[in-house]
Design a protein around this motif. Structure first.
Motif, PDB file in Angstrom:
ATOM      1  N   PHE A 127       0.824  -1.207   0.000  1.00  0.00           N
ATOM      2  CA  PHE A 127       0.000   0.000   0.000  1.00  0.00           C
ATOM      3  C   PHE A 127       0.861   1.262   0.000  1.00  0.00           C
ATOM      4  CE2 PHE A 127      -3.631  -2.634   1.832  1.00  0.00           C
ATOM      5  CZ  PHE A 127      -4.343  -2.617   0.632  1.00  0.00           C
ATOM      6  N   ASP A 128       2.002   1.209   0.689  1.00  0.00           N
ATOM      7  CA  ASP A 128       2.912   2.358   0.660  1.00  0.00           C
ATOM      8  C   ASP A 128       3.398   2.626  -0.761  1.00  0.00           C
ATOM      9  OD1 ASP A 128       2.676   2.776   3.362  1.00  0.00           O
ATOM     10  OD2 ASP A 128       4.466   1.617   3.886  1.00  0.00           O
ATOM     11  N   SER A 129       3.707   1.564  -1.490  1.00  0.00           N
ATOM     12  CA  SER A 129       4.191   1.731  -2.874  1.00  0.00           C
ATOM     13  C   SER A 129       3.099   2.293  -3.776  1.00  0.00           C
ATOM     14  CB  SER A 129       4.699   0.401  -3.430  1.00  0.00           C
ATOM     15  OG  SER A 129       3.635  -0.500  -3.678  1.00  0.00           O
ATOM     16  N   PHE A 130       1.832   1.947  -3.501  1.00  0.00           N
ATOM     17  CA  PHE A 130       0.721   2.487  -4.291  1.00  0.00           C
ATOM     18  C   PHE A 130       0.611   4.003  -4.119  1.00  0.00           C
ATOM     19  CE2 PHE A 130      -1.837  -1.742  -4.083  1.00  0.00           C
ATOM     20  CZ  PHE A 130      -1.060  -2.248  -5.104  1.00  0.00           C
ATOM     21  N   GLU A 172       2.764   1.235 -14.435  1.00  0.00           N
ATOM     22  CA  GLU A 172       1.438   1.070 -15.015  1.00  0.00           C
ATOM     23  C   GLU A 172       0.577   0.162 -14.154  1.00  0.00           C
ATOM     24  OE1 GLU A 172       1.866  -0.337 -18.964  1.00  0.00           O
ATOM     25  OE2 GLU A 172       2.451   1.600 -19.793  1.00  0.00           O
ATOM     26  N   ASN A 173       1.215  -0.735 -13.422  1.00  0.00           N
ATOM     27  CA  ASN A 173       0.481  -1.693 -12.603  1.00  0.00           C
ATOM     28  C   ASN A 173       0.107  -1.115 -11.246  1.00  0.00           C
ATOM     29  OD1 ASN A 173       0.938  -4.534 -10.702  1.00  0.00           O
ATOM     30  ND2 ASN A 173      -0.477  -4.563 -12.434  1.00  0.00           N
ATOM     31  N   LYS A 174       0.464   0.144 -11.017  1.00  0.00           N
ATOM     32  CA  LYS A 174       0.132   0.785  -9.740  1.00  0.00           C
ATOM     33  C   LYS A 174      -1.279   1.352  -9.779  1.00  0.00           C
ATOM     34  CE  LYS A 174       4.573   2.157  -7.811  1.00  0.00           C
ATOM     35  NZ  LYS A 174       5.339   3.293  -7.280  1.00  0.00           N
ATOM     36  N   ILE A 175      -1.771   1.695  -8.603  1.00  0.00           N
ATOM     37  CA  ILE A 175      -3.071   2.353  -8.480  1.00  0.00           C
ATOM     38  C   ILE A 175      -2.977   3.427  -7.406  1.00  0.00           C
ATOM     39  CG2 ILE A 175      -4.511   0.459  -9.286  1.00  0.00           C
ATOM     40  CD1 ILE A 175      -4.536   0.656  -5.716  1.00  0.00           C
ATOM     41  N   ILE A 176      -3.980   4.289  -7.352  1.00  0.00           N
ATOM     42  CA  ILE A 176      -4.064   5.293  -6.290  1.00  0.00           C
ATOM     43  C   ILE A 176      -5.143   4.834  -5.327  1.00  0.00           C
ATOM     44  CG2 ILE A 176      -4.542   7.715  -5.758  1.00  0.00           C
ATOM     45  CD1 ILE A 176      -3.612   8.392  -8.589  1.00  0.00           C
TER      46      ILE A 176
END
Length: 739
Positions: free
Chosen positions: A502-505, A519-523
């Motif tokens: 979650f920190d990386s998101f 690209e595979n991340k989300i907010i």
């Protein structure tokens, strides 16, 4: 109208007599008020003309089949009729009346002409109004065929022995393909019956009977021309091979004795030659029209003399005023039928959809957008478009006039946290359901920012206990509930792993990080709802595919409220790299490369390997046909319970409409113990992931969808179900309570 039906191909049979069942079913559907009696030879009696077996005693047997059966199954044979009939001349075994949805078949061990004679005189008290002979398997055109035809022979018997109107119907097949799919036979039935009705209303008293030939081909539609045609006077050559000398051998003789003989084997030469009376350039005779795949009608006198080129019928087209039996462009006055396809023409599915619509709805106008003018001028509108393009207000308010490709409310299935809740509530009430074992343990997390994870776990203490259990060997996968294309999916084991995910998101995109990883991340704050699910550590791996993990993509179509169809041609979607077992020492939850072998989403894959990432499930080499069938049977059962769950325990968030259908992409995993597990349900699935190699799979999907889901909206007489040979399998037929 009292109708006798006979043929020369015999009773229900997949090989010799495959056409009579769909024809009678369609006839009964169109004319339930007609009294139909069926009397056919007990075996195929082709090439026998208008013949009787002189001096031979004939006997009868009786079969019974269901009107709505999708195969040629039957009960019998019986020596006596099993049900009573007030119109019958036959002794009956029972006083129980024939069930409404049952067909009685009278089988005579004689010729088609004998069946016609016995049927007309010995079966019923009331006189028949019409004899229908057929549909014959194959064409009956030209003098060589029509004079040999048992189908035409039965029609001749009808007019000669009782002066009863008769129509012979023949379905011409091509390239040796006798058995075609049910859609073609439905259209052939519709065209046969509409031509038959036209002839009954316009009967020429100068002729005794009519012979109709229908081309049994995928090109047959409601615009196929119908033309009168005289008989082409061709001639046979030799029909036999031999003589064959059986010197020193014994030969079976018909009466059972043995004798030496000279024999001639049946070996017809189908290279027919023309009569000098006609030039082959005269292309408006029956044989030529059916070769051009047109429908031809031949009026016949019972003296084998048809009209010639001097007749008013020569080269005359039949224009049939359509009624509600077949699809008509004009309905409710001058209003039109309309199909709106508002997705872009560049879409992967545009051509498969349009081709299917034009095949089954040839008389329907097509437009690319839904305009106010088109709404005013149309009676019924079918609209296929993106969710935002559909007229939701009209979908709710005009159930008889507006039909669309999506339900309005279906969050119970397509949102991952709603899906988990739907299944959980259903299995509490139905602990015997297959969903108990086919859905992995799942928990729902609700948080706006990464720093709120601890609070969210306090609210979901069962998940916290699982993650804090140091003895546990379970791994977990976290998925955003409302994302697609694999975005935000991660595999982890501990609370610390989950916190780092979650920190990386929440971090800003890092220029030094692989582009695919960004690209595979989300907010998090844009999604909020997450599902944490037990990770399947033992997926089925196939040596022929380099032991890559895969999931099954199954297309499931829901129609109205509520029929559910599973499309049995499924996809297998593979991860880009061979599977590696999870190891706490070497695996990092936020490392994209460590994740590659665990994700099977093709949208995350690049380069040449993508072509090898999708295969048709039935073509996988390492799984036997028997095992594949077991998987598909499991998927049928899962689909039944899954959609029943949505329709019953989460009715607020899944509301099927009578004037809509929707196709979902359902993703499933198979473990090494051969159990199928549900992953997720996708609305508006990404069909283009199928690729060019398997585009035929999508073509057939949309063909089935239009046939079984769209066509009945415009014409209720085509509201048929898939048969046993179809790739569409109906797994649920549920009617919701209307409070």
């Amino acid at each position: 109208m009292k109708v006798l039906i006979t043929n020369d191909d015999g009773p229900l049979n997949d090989i010799f007599s495959p056409y009579i069942r769909p024809f009678i079913q369609y006839l009964k559907k169109c004319h339930p008020e007609w009294e139909i009696t069926v009397c056919v030879p007990d075996t195929q009696k082709s090439w026998i003309g208008k013949a009787h077996l002189a001096g031979r005693k004939l006997s009868a047997q009786f079969l019974y089949s269901d009107v709505n059966a999708n195969d040629n199954s039957y009960r019998g044979p019986y020596n006596l009729p099993q049900y009573s009939c007030t119109d019958s001349l036959l002794p009956r075994e029972s006083t129980k009346p024939l069930p409404k949805d049952t067909i009685e078949w009278v089988l005579i061990n004689g010729t088609p002409a004998s069946c016609a004679n016995i049927g007309l005189y010995k079966l019923c008290l009331k006189k028949f109004d019409l004899l229908i002979s057929g549909p014959n398997v194959g064409k009956n055109t030209s003098a060589a065929y029509i004079t040999s035809s048992g189908t035409v022979g039965a029609a001749l018997e009808s007019v000669i022995c009782s002066d009863t109107k008769a129509i012979a119907i023949s379905w011409a097949y091509y390239n040796g393909v006798q058995v075609v799919d049910s859609a073609v036979m439905e259209i052939a039935s519709a065209r046969s019956i509409e031509v038959l009705q036209y002839l009954l209303s316009n009967w020429d008293q100068n002729y005794d009977l009519y012979s109709i030939n229908i081309p049994l081909t995928h090109e047959l539609n409601f615009d196929t021309k119908v033309k009168y045609a005289p008989i082409w006077e061709n001639r046979w050559t030799c029909m036999y091979e031999g003589p064959i000398y059986n010197i020193g051998k014994t030969q079976d003789i018909q009466d059972g004795s043995k004798s030496e003989a000279i024999t001639f084997n049946w070996s017809p030469n189908f290279d027919l030659h023309e009569n000098s009376r006609h030039s082959i350039k005269d292309s408006e005779y029956d044989m030529h029209l059916i070769d051009r795949k047109l429908i031809c009608v031949t009026p016949i006198r019972a003296v084998f003399h048809s009209f010639d080129k001097t007749s008013e019928y020569f080269d005359k087209e039949i224009i049939i005023p359509r009624d509600d039996i077949v699809l008509n462009k004009k309905v409710n006055g001058n209003k039109q039928l309309l199909s709106v396809v508002s997705i872009p023409k560049t879409e992967y599915i545009y051509n498969p959809l349009l081709n299917a619509l034009k095949r089954y709805l040839p008389n329907v106008d097509f437009q690319s957008e839904l305009s106010k003018e088109s709404i005013k001028s149309t009676s019924k509108i079918f609209h296929y478009g993106d969710y935002e393009q559909l007229d939701m207000a009209r979908l709710l308010s005009e159930p008889n006039n507006y039909y669309a490709n999506s339900y309005i409310y279906r969050k119970a299935l397509i949102r991952k946290h709603y899906l988990a809740d739907t299944i959980k509530n259903y299995i509490v009430k139905h602990p015997e359901s297959i969903l108990v074992q086919s859905f992995l343990e799942s928990f729902i997390l609700d948080l706006d920012y990464a720093e709120f994870l601890d609070d969210s776990l306090d609210e979901n203490w069962e998940l916290r206990q699982e993650l804090e259990n140091i003895e546990s060997k379970k791994w977990w996968i976290v998925k955003p509930s409302m994302s697609d294309k694999g975005q935000g999916i991660r595999v982890f084991k501990t609370i610390e792993d989950l916190q780092s995910i979650f920190d990386s998101f929440d971090d800003e995109p890092d220029e030094n990080v692989d582009e695919n990883d960004n690209e595979n991340k989300i907010i998090i704050s844009q999604l909020r709802h997450f599902i944490v699910q037990e990770y399947l550590k033992n997926p089925l791996l196939l040596p022929s595919m380099n032991n890559k993990k895969f999931h099954i993509r199954c297309y499931i179509t829901c129609k109205s409220d509520l029929q559910v169809f599973v499309y049995d041609r499924m996809l297998a979607l593979f991860a880009p790299t061979p599977f590696k077992k999870l190891d706490e020492e070497s695996y990092t939850a936020t490392n994209h490369q460590d994740l590659e072998c665990h994700l099977t989403n093709t949208c995350l894959q690049e380069g040449n390997g993508k072509e090898l990432s999708v295969m048709e499930f039935n073509n996988l080499k390492d799984i036997s046909t028997e095992t594949k069938k077991k998987y598909i049977d499991q998927i049928h059962e899962i689909a039944h319970d899954l959609f029943l769950a949505a329709a019953t325990v989460n009715r607020i968030n899944f509301q099927p409409l009578p004037n809509a259908f929707e196709t979902y992409g359902v993703d499933l995993l198979v473990d090494s113990d051969y159990n199928v597990k549900i992953l997720e349900v996708n609305a508006y699935p990404d069909f283009k992931q199928t690729g060019d190699e398997l585009k035929g799979l999508i073509d057939q999907l949309f063909d089935n969808t239009v046939k079984f889901c769209v066509l009945p909206f415009f014409n209720k007489s085509f509201n048929v179900l898939p048969d046993a040979k179809s790739s569409f399998t109906k797994v649920l037929d549920h009617t919701s309570n209307s409070w």
